[in-house]
Design an enzyme around this catalytic site. Structure first.
Site, PDB file in Angstrom:
ATOM      1  N   ARG A 210       1.183  -5.621  -5.111  1.00  0.00           N
ATOM      2  CA  ARG A 210       1.162  -6.532  -3.962  1.00  0.00           C
ATOM      3  C   ARG A 210       1.624  -7.951  -4.301  1.00  0.00           C
ATOM      4  NH1 ARG A 210      -0.680  -4.449   0.658  1.00  0.00           N
ATOM      5  NH2 ARG A 210      -2.141  -2.714   0.649  1.00  0.00           N
TER       6      ARG A 210
ATOM      7  N   LYS B  10       8.200   0.616   5.441  1.00  0.00           N
ATOM      8  CA  LYS B  10       7.071   1.425   4.967  1.00  0.00           C
ATOM      9  C   LYS B  10       5.743   0.844   5.425  1.00  0.00           C
ATOM     10  CE  LYS B  10       4.514  -0.096   2.495  1.00  0.00           C
ATOM     11  NZ  LYS B  10       3.530  -0.828   1.686  1.00  0.00           N
ATOM     12  N   THR B  11       4.831   1.599   5.870  1.00  0.00           N
ATOM     13  CA  THR B  11       3.398   1.303   5.971  1.00  0.00           C
ATOM     14  C   THR B  11       2.736   2.341   6.855  1.00  0.00           C
ATOM     15  OG1 THR B  11       1.620  -0.189   6.642  1.00  0.00           O
ATOM     16  CG2 THR B  11       3.677  -0.489   7.825  1.00  0.00           C
TER      17      THR B  11
ATOM     18  N   ASP C 133       0.211   1.824   8.410  1.00  0.00           N
ATOM     19  CA  ASP C 133      -0.395   1.116   9.545  1.00  0.00           C
ATOM     20  C   ASP C 133       0.438   1.214  10.819  1.00  0.00           C
ATOM     21  OD1 ASP C 133      -2.137   0.461   7.584  1.00  0.00           O
ATOM     22  OD2 ASP C 133      -1.906  -1.710   7.727  1.00  0.00           O
TER      23      ASP C 133
ATOM     24  N   GLY D  67       0.817  -1.215   0.000  1.00  0.00           N
ATOM     25  CA  GLY D  67       0.000   0.000   0.000  1.00  0.00           C
ATOM     26  C   GLY D  67       0.847   1.260   0.000  1.00  0.00           C
TER      27      GLY D  67
ATOM     28  N   ASP E  31       5.731  -7.982   5.489  1.00  0.00           N
ATOM     29  CA  ASP E  31       5.783  -9.123   4.563  1.00  0.00           C
ATOM     30  C   ASP E  31       6.844  -8.911   3.478  1.00  0.00           C
ATOM     31  OD1 ASP E  31       3.965 -10.907   5.550  1.00  0.00           O
ATOM     32  OD2 ASP E  31       2.258  -9.983   4.523  1.00  0.00           O
TER      33      ASP E  31
HETATM   34  P1  FBP Z   1       0.561  -1.949   3.572  1.00  0.00           P
HETATM   35  O1  FBP Z   1       0.549  -2.794   4.805  1.00  0.00           O
HETATM   36  O2  FBP Z   1       0.906  -2.683   2.355  1.00  0.00           O
HETATM   37  O3  FBP Z   1       1.387  -0.721   3.785  1.00  0.00           O
HETATM   38  O4  FBP Z   1      -0.923  -1.420   3.325  1.00  0.00           O
HETATM   39  C1  FBP Z   1      -1.603  -0.699   4.261  1.00  0.00           C
HETATM   40  C2  FBP Z   1      -3.059  -0.472   3.883  1.00  0.00           C
HETATM   41  O5  FBP Z   1      -3.266   0.899   3.652  1.00  0.00           O
HETATM   42  C3  FBP Z   1      -3.993  -0.996   4.960  1.00  0.00           C
HETATM   43  O6  FBP Z   1      -4.193  -0.035   5.947  1.00  0.00           O
HETATM   44  C4  FBP Z   1      -5.220  -1.355   4.183  1.00  0.00           C
HETATM   45  O7  FBP Z   1      -5.959  -2.388   4.779  1.00  0.00           O
HETATM   46  C5  FBP Z   1      -4.659  -1.832   2.892  1.00  0.00           C
HETATM   47  O8  FBP Z   1      -3.434  -1.163   2.699  1.00  0.00           O
HETATM   48  C6  FBP Z   1      -5.591  -1.572   1.757  1.00  0.00           C
HETATM   49  O9  FBP Z   1      -4.930  -1.829   0.564  1.00  0.00           O
HETATM   50  P2  FBP Z   1      -5.654  -2.124  -0.800  1.00  0.00           P
HETATM   51  O10 FBP Z   1      -6.299  -0.853  -1.217  1.00  0.00           O
HETATM   52  O11 FBP Z   1      -4.574  -2.585  -1.693  1.00  0.00           O
HETATM   53  O12 FBP Z   1      -6.664  -3.171  -0.500  1.00  0.00           O
END
Ligand code: FBP
Length: 555
Positions: free
Chosen positions: A149, A206-207, A209, A85, A180
């Site tokens: 992803r 990065k994230t 979250d 993300g 991951d």
């Molecule tokens: P990452 O863990 O890859 O950084 O993604 C975070 C995030 O924003 C989450 O908060 C959310 O659940 C997810 O990505 C949503 O991603 P997508 O739009 O690809 O479903």
């Protein structure tokens, strides 16, 4: 610069990110210093066997030593991917990489693989030049090379990566991703050493979250900006709620599993309710318990004449509620076993007729008691890891439905005679690509430069790391930590796997305790705080502030 540039963007192009003092020097004056061999956080024996070449490496830190540096100055060819993300600041990691590489040697090259890890497998790439990079400096988004992803995890994929990277004469690959992606970066680093490919791998945390953190990593980039954006929006809604005095706003906040974002936004805005998934799990709260908690606050506020309020709901909540988690796990398994057949079913009725009889009695009961819209969302496509896409489950609507039903029951019993008019919101995508705060702009640029220093120090299987983030550039310390140090073994889809441990909200740590000590007061009184928009210019108290979570953790 083109006509599409906003004035803010133009000003941000001129921003020079601040670097930690230990790496803000001529590279020939930077010395890499190494600590003792390290251990993984658990399962050391098993991890040693999985990572015979990369396990136990020392922590590295960089020191300024005039004329005694250790950074090699030859030409480097580096590949980079953005994985998962979006998170504010990704462009500045790439800017830091680019500038660092050019500082090492003007003929060094940076190649961006497009669309995430699959860009390597498909050999889909672009060369990054100063001209190409300029419009992306200090901007949000991952659009410079886009993200994806796809997981890089099999030996076949690793072999293909090696082939493609070698075809570009790449010396090192930088993986900008979450837990991951960095786990897979560690596996790739090990594979490349084992197979004697001279390609290093460096990770960058990065994230939005905020769940890629631990003793060494203080926070992943993007969390700061995303929380500030959401907190601004919540603060604005809170002011509207307190002005109109007629709506209950249920606001779901992103965060795939951990509730760090919801907790930080609660500390920033002081809502009437904020659910924390980790607490729900530790207290084994059922949907009914949560509904009762919500209705208790709604009723008390109503008795005091306040038929309005703000409730924050973490996106990952559903998977912390025991009966929902059990249901989701059963659905995941059924979907994984019957993927092909399930894809042939044409609509929700057919899908639920297929799923329901295959569920255990308890899971089937839970499934049937949910509104059909939620049932439908639970059956939607899984992500590439086989997980339900929690961002697409309208938990805030589910809780509104449950609260409405319960309040009606209470009204019949004469225990509620107020009004409950809910509004629902979901804040996630609003923050993932926001223009990075100064904190993230600086942090990310420093991570990019640090990654280059790790590469030219000959390291692989490391994560770029900047510590003491709250101390200002003079107190910060850039270096690298071995990826294996953050790992343990976990059960994933029925198999034991080495993984970087995800950081959930620690119920014994200061951020949660601070929230817990205040939440009753915030529930009954109306004490909203309005943080306002991110400030890029002005007094340091506004432009340099980190999150409350980081401040409390570092106290
Ligand atoms: P990452 O863990 O890859 O950084 O993604 C975070 C995030 O924003 C989450 O908060 C959310 O659940 C997810 O990505 C949503 O991603 P997508 O739009 O690809 O479903």
């Amino acid at each position: 610069m083109n006509d599409l540039c906003s004035n803010l963007q133009k000003e941000r192009y001129a921003y020079m990110p601040k670097l930690p003092e230990n790496i803000a020097a001529d590279f020939q004056d930077i010395l890499a210093e190494y600590g003792e061999p390290t251990e993984a956080i658990a399962d050391q024996g098993e991890l040693k066997k999985i990572f015979p070449h990369t396990y136990g490496k020392p922590v590295a830190r960089f020191l300024r030593r005039k004329g005694k540096g250790s950074i090699k100055s030859g030409v480097l060819n580096v590949g980079v991917i953005l994985s998962g993300g979006q998170a504010p600041g990704g462009h500045n990691v790439i800017a830091g990489l680019f500038d660092g590489l050019k500082k090492i040697h003007s003929e060094s090259k940076l190649i961006g693989f497009l669309g995430g890890p699959s860009g390597i497998l498909k050999n889909n790439f672009t060369g990054i030049t100063e001209e190409f990079l300029a419009p992306y400096r200090n901007t949000g988004g991952f659009d410079i090379i886009a993200s994806g992803r796809t997981k890089l995890e099999t030996e076949e994929q690793f072999a293909e990566c090696a082939r493609v990277l070698e075809s570009h004469s790449i010396n090192a690959l930088v993986v900008i991703g979450g837990d991951d992606s960095n786990t897979n970066a560690a596996l790739l680093a090990e594979y490349l050493l084992r197979e004697k490919h001279a390609i290093q791998v460096i990770g960058v945390p990065k994230t939005i979250d905020g769940d890629l953190k631990n003793r060494e990593v203080e926070i992943s980039f993007g969390f700061d900006t995303a929380c500030k954006v959401y907190s601004e929006l919540i603060g604005n809604i809170a002011r509207d709620a307190n002005s109109a005095r007629k709506y209950w706003h249920f606001i779901k906040l992103m965060g795939r599993s951990a509730s760090h974002i919801a907790l930080e936004c609660a500390l920033q805005t002081q809502p009437n309710i904020c659910l924390i998934g980790e607490e729900v799990e530790s207290r084994c709260l059922t949907l009914r318990d949560i509904t009762d908690q919500l209705c208790d606050v709604i009723c008390k506020r109503s008795e005091a004449g306040a038929n309005f309020g703000i409730a924050l709901i973490p996106e990952g909540l559903v998977e912390f509620i025991p009966e929902m988690r059990a249901l989701i796990a059963e659905i995941n398994e059924i979907l994984a076993e019957n993927a092909k057949y399930f894809a042939t079913l044409s609509g929700f009725d057919e899908q639920s007729e297929f799923i329901n009889p295959r569920l255990s009695r308890d899971a089937s009961w839970t499934f049937s008691s949910l509104p059909w819209s939620i049932q439908r969302q639970l059956l939607m496509d899984r992500d590439p890891h086989g997980n339900v896409q929690v961002s697409r489950i309208e938990t805030e609507r589910l809780l509104i439905d449950l609260a409405e039903n319960r309040l009606q029951e209470l009204a019949v019993k004469g225990k509620f005679n107020g009004a409950f008019t809910p509004q629902n919101h979901f804040f996630g995508y609003e923050g993932r690509c926001a223009a990075p705060s100064n904190f993230d702009a600086d942090y990310c640029y420093a991570l990019g430069i640090t990654a280059v220093l790790l590469i030219s120090s000959g390291l692989t299987g490391y994560m770029a790391n900047v510590r003491n983030l709250h101390k200002g550039t003079s107190g910060m310390m850039a270096g690298g930590i071995p990826l294996t140090m953050m790992m343990n073994i976990e059960q994933r889809h029925g198999k034991k796997k080495p993984v970087i441990k995800k950081a959930l909200v620690d119920l014994d740590d200061k951020p949660f305790k601070t929230f817990k000590a205040k939440r009753e007061e915030w529930a009954s009184a109306t004490m909203y705080r309005h943080p306002g928009p991110i400030q890029y210019f002005g007094p340091a108290s506004l432009t340099e502030a980190s999150t409350i979570t980081l401040q409390l953790e570092q106290e």
